[in-house]
Motif scaffolding. Structure first.
Motif, PDB file in Angstrom:
ATOM      1  N   LEU A 156       8.180  11.352  -1.936  1.00 50.05           N
ATOM      2  CA  LEU A 156       8.547   9.717  -1.230  1.00 50.05           C
ATOM      3  C   LEU A 156       8.630  10.022   0.584  1.00 50.05           C
ATOM      4  O   LEU A 156       9.022   9.559   0.726  1.00 50.05           O
ATOM      5  N   SER A 157       7.379  10.560   0.734  1.00 49.58           N
ATOM      6  CA  SER A 157       7.361  11.136   2.479  1.00 49.58           C
ATOM      7  C   SER A 157       6.857   9.513   2.850  1.00 49.58           C
ATOM      8  O   SER A 157       7.019   9.963   4.211  1.00 49.58           O
ATOM      9  N   GLU A 158       5.638   8.719   2.622  1.00 46.72           N
ATOM     10  CA  GLU A 158       5.378   7.545   3.041  1.00 46.72           C
ATOM     11  C   GLU A 158       6.051   6.891   3.517  1.00 46.72           C
ATOM     12  O   GLU A 158       7.391   6.328   2.891  1.00 46.72           O
ATOM     13  N   ARG A 159       5.440   6.221   5.298  1.00 50.38           N
ATOM     14  CA  ARG A 159       6.530   4.995   5.464  1.00 50.38           C
ATOM     15  C   ARG A 159       5.387   4.367   5.688  1.00 50.38           C
ATOM     16  O   ARG A 159       4.502   4.440   6.236  1.00 50.38           O
ATOM     17  N   ASP A 186       0.747  -1.061  -0.081  1.00 53.90           N
ATOM     18  CA  ASP A 186       0.335  -0.439  -0.151  1.00 53.90           C
ATOM     19  C   ASP A 186       0.681   1.072   0.140  1.00 53.90           C
ATOM     20  O   ASP A 186       0.445   2.392  -0.141  1.00 53.90           O
ATOM     21  N   THR A 187       1.599   1.701   0.772  1.00 50.85           N
ATOM     22  CA  THR A 187       2.889   2.340   0.695  1.00 50.85           C
ATOM     23  C   THR A 187       3.462   2.432  -0.273  1.00 50.85           C
ATOM     24  O   THR A 187       2.983   3.488  -1.097  1.00 50.85           O
ATOM     25  N   THR A 188       4.101   1.578  -1.337  1.00 50.36           N
ATOM     26  CA  THR A 188       4.613   2.188  -2.466  1.00 50.36           C
ATOM     27  C   THR A 188       3.419   2.330  -3.313  1.00 50.36           C
ATOM     28  O   THR A 188       4.067   3.010  -4.565  1.00 50.36           O
ATOM     29  N   ARG A 189       2.373   1.800  -3.463  1.00 45.25           N
ATOM     30  CA  ARG A 189       1.118   2.299  -4.281  1.00 45.25           C
ATOM     31  C   ARG A 189       1.052   4.395  -4.476  1.00 45.25           C
ATOM     32  O   ARG A 189       0.907   4.553  -4.575  1.00 45.25           O
ATOM     33  N   ARG A 190       1.696   4.661  -2.695  1.00 49.68           N
ATOM     34  CA  ARG A 190       0.986   5.972  -3.086  1.00 49.68           C
ATOM     35  C   ARG A 190       1.826   6.875  -2.773  1.00 49.68           C
ATOM     36  O   ARG A 190       2.158   7.672  -2.792  1.00 49.68           O
ATOM     37  N   VAL A 204      12.709  -1.789   4.155  1.00 47.23           N
ATOM     38  CA  VAL A 204      12.106  -0.861   3.324  1.00 47.23           C
ATOM     39  C   VAL A 204      12.305   0.672   3.631  1.00 47.23           C
ATOM     40  O   VAL A 204      12.261   1.631   2.651  1.00 47.23           O
ATOM     41  N   ASN A 205      11.657   0.965   4.928  1.00 45.13           N
ATOM     42  CA  ASN A 205      11.646   2.059   5.567  1.00 45.13           C
ATOM     43  C   ASN A 205      13.021   3.157   5.088  1.00 45.13           C
ATOM     44  O   ASN A 205      13.420   4.460   4.674  1.00 45.13           O
ATOM     45  N   ALA A 206      13.841   2.922   5.759  1.00 43.69           N
ATOM     46  CA  ALA A 206      15.979   2.853   5.391  1.00 43.69           C
ATOM     47  C   ALA A 206      15.919   3.256   4.068  1.00 43.69           C
ATOM     48  O   ALA A 206      16.587   4.310   3.501  1.00 43.69           O
TER      49      ALA A 206
END
Length: 513
Positions: free
Chosen positions: A247-250, A237-241, A266-268
């Motif tokens: 690129l602020s979604e975590r 879901d995060t990568t979709r957003r 992935v967050n890093a």
């Protein structure tokens, strides 16, 4: 001295065809990871239950046959005892086969699912009383016909015989008596099918319980696998957003398992990508902002130059070359900042800090007419990038030279405090205003610009970038008022793989240190 504060590989599937893939693989390919894991758990659990039940059933069956065979062996031994003894009716050795058979049947009390019959010349002659026997062997004509065909000299061994009535585990013992031409057969048999039926009934119950357990495992596994895969769903879901501009979604991470660690990784990675994209945007903005001025200056002077005036041409040439040199320095600094976030920006190696201090001191002599003094030297070896640290240290020294008076003293030093390596520079200049102490490390911020007509304001940001790449920092401190004017710039770095020795002061150690 202030206190220590890969390459990716693309699979070529051009030669693969749908027909070459097994059907079960094509089916699995359409299932979700959750469904695949659930299928694997249920299949493995079913195989475990089936294997355990089958093994236990086989062992129990073997033990049942062993118990039956032991009972048959005892029956044979009892018959041999009877045959070797005396006839109770005459108190003399047996003189005919019929008497032996009668006495053998009489002495044998059949147990559950057990039957006894005596054959004389192939015909059933003796059997236990109706009220004492569990299995009436003489009522199975198939069995009697089979027993009648057993040779008189056949060995007395246990065997399994199946008729249309049931399955028997039996032993047939030929009986002969000297002087009697007739042939007898003493038979003890167990209804093996009946013996096994109770065992099968137990395992039918086991199978029902096993199916219930599999259903329970499937239900529990469905929820457990769903919970375990929650970071993967959040990752999806995060990568979709995520978009090119945001690129602020975590991913929200709360657990400590492998998938949670994957989410943290992935967050890093997103942090690195955001910094990389941000660095690119800043680079473009900076280039557009900083190169516009010298280009405008050069263009303006070239448009106004008098080609017939040699002095004007020479002056314009000198100005253009000076602006081009400034642009070259600006581009170099921007490239340094742009690459500061790359993992290969710093290449650490064991470095002798004492020798590094002396080398930097020697190079600083060419920066200007100052009294350059090594105030402290740490004779230790740590892991760092000597070239990058030299670049940062010399930048601090150049900064000190720029903002201090000729023939004033500029001190530099290195020492270890706990697990930190401190590299510092102190000048005797006017210092840094308190309101600028943090901003001077920002790009294109020019402190005391009235004293420095040139410079893009990238020197100290480069120092900060080098310190950050070493997992350290750079900061400013002012000495106490009683020590004198000036400012101290400190590179605070982790003393990685510290080896050999302690810091020792040399030459003029400043009192406030």
């Amino acid at each position: 001295m202030p206190r220590s504060p890969r390459t990716g590989a693309r699979a070529d599937l051009a030669g693969a065809t749908t027909g070459s893939i097994p059907a079960y693989q094509r089916t699995l390919a359409h299932l979700t990871v959750r469904a695949r894991l659930l299928t694997a758990v249920v299949v493995l659990s079913a195989l475990t239950v089936l294997g355990a039940g089958g093994t236990a059933f086989a062992l129990q069956s073997g033990q049942t046959d062993e118990r039956i065979d032991n009972s048959l062996s005892r029956a044979v031994a009892a018959l041999r005892t009877v045959q070797a003894g005396k006839d109770p009716a005459t108190d003399r050795p047996f003189e005919d086969v019929n008497s032996v058979l009668f006495q053998g049947v009489r002495n044998r009390v059949p147990g559950e699912n057990e039957g006894v019959v005596a054959l004389l010349d192939g015909r059933a002659t003796w059997s236990p009383a109706v009220e004492t026997r569990a299995v009436r062997l003489e009522d199975d004509p198939e069995l009697i016909a089979l027993l009648a065909e057993v040779p008189a000299d056949a060995p007395a061994v246990a065997r399994t015989v199946t008729t249309s009535t049931t399955q028997y585990r039996l032993i047939a013992v030929p009986v002969q008596v000297s002087g009697d031409l007739r042939t007898g057969m003493f038979v003890v048999a167990f209804d093996r099918a009946a013996e096994m039926s109770s065992l099968r009934s137990t395992y039918y119950t086991y199978s029902a319980v096993g199916l219930g357990a599999l259903a329970g495992i499937a239900i529990v596994a469905w929820f457990v696998v769903g919970r375990l895969l929650r970071p993967v769903r959040l990752l999806r879901d995060t990568t979709r957003r995520i978009t090119e501009s945001d690129l602020s979604e975590r991913i929200t991470v709360t657990g400590k398992d492998d998938l949670s660690n994957l989410a943290r990784t992935v967050n890093a990675m997103l942090d690195r990508l955001e910094r990389a994209f941000g660095s690119q945007r800043e680079l473009l903005d900076d280039v557009g902002h900083e190169l516009r001025t010298p280009l405008t200056i050069v263009r303006g002077h070239l448009e106004l130059v008098d080609a017939d005036d040699p002095d004007d041409v020479r002056a314009t040439q000198a100005l253009a070359l000076d602006e081009l040199d400034r642009m070259q320095r600006l581009v170099d600094d921007l490239m340094t900042l742009a690459t500061a976030e790359r993992p290969d920006f710093v290449r650490s190696a064991p470095t002798d800090v004492g020798r590094l201090t002396d080398d930097v001191h020697e190079k600083a002599r060419g920066l200007g007419d100052r009294h350059w003094v090594v105030a402290a030297r740490a004779d230790v070896t740590v892991q760092l990038d000597a070239q990058r640290i030299t670049q940062a240290w010399l930048q601090l020294l150049a900064n000190a030279c720029r903002y201090s008076a000729p023939r004033s003293t500029v001190r530099l030093g290195s020492e270890v405090s706990g697990d930190r390596l401190l590299l510092w520079v102190r000048d005797e200049g006017p210092g840094v205003p308190a309101e600028e102490a943090e901003r001077i490390f920002e790009r294109f911020h020019r402190g005391r610009a009235d004293r420095v007509p040139h410079g893009a304001g990238l020197g100290l940001p480069i120092v900060a970038a080098i310190a950050h790449a070493h997992r350290g920092r750079v900061f400013v401190e002012h000495p106490p008022a009683n020590v004198g004017p000036g400012v101290v710039f400190v590179l605070d770095l982790p003393a990685v793989d510290l080896m050999d020795g302690e810091p020792r002061p040399v030459t003029e150690l400043v009192e406030y240190l």
